[in-house]
Design a protein around this motif. Structure first.
Motif, PDB file in Angstrom:
ATOM      1  N   THR A  54     131.738 158.205  47.451  1.00 60.98           N
ATOM      2  CA  THR A  54     131.548 157.485  48.938  1.00 60.98           C
ATOM      3  C   THR A  54     131.704 157.510  49.538  1.00 60.98           C
ATOM      4  N   SER A  57     129.636 160.182  51.386  1.00 64.43           N
ATOM      5  CA  SER A  57     128.175 159.140  52.199  1.00 64.43           C
ATOM      6  C   SER A  57     128.954 158.422  53.182  1.00 64.43           C
ATOM      7  N   ASP A  75     125.506 150.342  50.231  1.00 66.09           N
ATOM      8  CA  ASP A  75     126.777 149.868  49.267  1.00 66.09           C
ATOM      9  C   ASP A  75     126.377 149.383  48.143  1.00 66.09           C
ATOM     10  N   LEU A  82     132.107 151.156  50.041  1.00 65.18           N
ATOM     11  CA  LEU A  82     132.099 151.875  51.016  1.00 65.18           C
ATOM     12  C   LEU A  82     132.154 151.571  52.654  1.00 65.18           C
ATOM     13  N   ASP A 162     124.983 154.280  47.775  1.00 64.03           N
ATOM     14  CA  ASP A 162     126.105 155.277  47.493  1.00 64.03           C
ATOM     15  C   ASP A 162     126.379 154.404  46.432  1.00 64.03           C
TER      16      ASP A 162
END
Length: 293
Positions: A54, A57, A75, A82, A162
């Motif tokens: 995360t 990302s 997400d 995220l 993610d």
């Protein structure tokens, strides 16, 4: 003179080596894009939790947006980390869960802007944990996310998914929708053990569902050069995967959790910190490698 396999010319000093044992490289700032889309889709995958998926990302997406790329972060983890890390609402709004279960919904309704210009998010929350149960009886259930993202791909240069720490149906959906996979790998022994299993899953998806899927790279995260263990793990990963290991290495720092609490990428929270520059370097390396436009 030879250093880690690299020969220095007579009369010249050996090149300065980075953490991976390769000569340090400068990745140029990418040129602006004349137009945008269609997006290349990258899944951020590792079935082990706590390896920096995360964090990577969020900050990779923000760094690419700084370079003028239009980025959509998806997400795909029921924890919704995220969404929280980018400061967007993920309750009482349309989420990726709604889009998976209702094909009549317009994905644009779920997209939320962030504080970073050029970076948008499709949020997730705990409802997503029920998705696998609902999708298991669906026809072509592995391709549902791909159908959702296809409807917004023309608006972006990159879609970054993610994934949750699992190799279940949601992760298979992400791999089926993607053009490439980025594997964040903590420089720690138990994280290394799971890479072979993940690579096997990627190979199966490539063979059976998505022949165009590529491994874009393995990113070493949470690296602490002061410990022999971290250095040994990094050396073993480079020995095993060679050029698939990215030159950029993300070092451990308290700035990442601080930025997460603030709900903003580290590139905004501490723009001059080495952590922010590391993700800008990663963004430039992926452009050079052709993983991002």
């Amino acid at each position: 003179m030879t250093t880690n396999g690299y020969d220095a010319l007579p009369g010249m000093d050996a090149p300065e080596l980075g953490p991976t044992g390769r000569p340090l490289r400068e990745f140029p700032v990418p040129a602006p894009l004349a137009d945008h889309g269609p997006a290349r889709i990258i899944s951020m995958c590792n079935q082990k939790g706590g390896v920096g998926k995360t964090t990577t990302s969020i900050n990779l997406a923000a760094a690419l947006a700084e370079y003028g790329r239009r980025v959509l972060a998806v997400d795909f983890d029921p924890q919704g980390a995220l969404s929280a890390g980018l400061g967007v609402q993920n309750y009482d709004v349309t989420t990726i869960y709604d889009l998976l279960l209702n094909p009549k919904l317009d994905p644009h309704e779920a997209i939320q802007p962030t504080s970073v210009e050029g970076l948008d998010v499709i949020p997730a929350n705990i409802d997503l944990s029920a998705a696998e149960v609902h999708l298991v009886s669906e026809v072509a259930r592995e391709q549902i996310l791909a159908r959702v993202l296809r409807r917004v791909a023309d608006d972006y240069d990159l879609i970054l998914i993610d994934c949750q720490p699992s190799l279940g149906l949601l992760t298979v959906n992400a791999l089926t929708a993607a053009h490439g996979v980025l594997i964040p790998l903590e420089s720690e022994y138990f994280a290394l053990r799971g890479v072979a299993l993940l690579k096997e899953t990627i190979d199966k998806v490539q063979e059976r569902l998505n022949p165009s899927l590529e491994l874009d790279g393995i990113l070493i995260t949470m690296f602490d050069s002061r410990t022999l263990h971290a250095r040994e793990v990094l050396e073993r990963v480079v020995d095993a995967f060679d050029s698939q290991v990215l030159d950029t290495v993300i070092r451990r720092t308290v700035k990442f959790p601080d930025a997460s609490v603030a709900g903003t990428p580290v590139t905004q929270f501490a723009p001059n910190h080495a952590a922010a520059e590391a993700y800008r370097t990663l963004a430039r390396e992926l452009v050079v490698r052709g993983a991002v436009a």
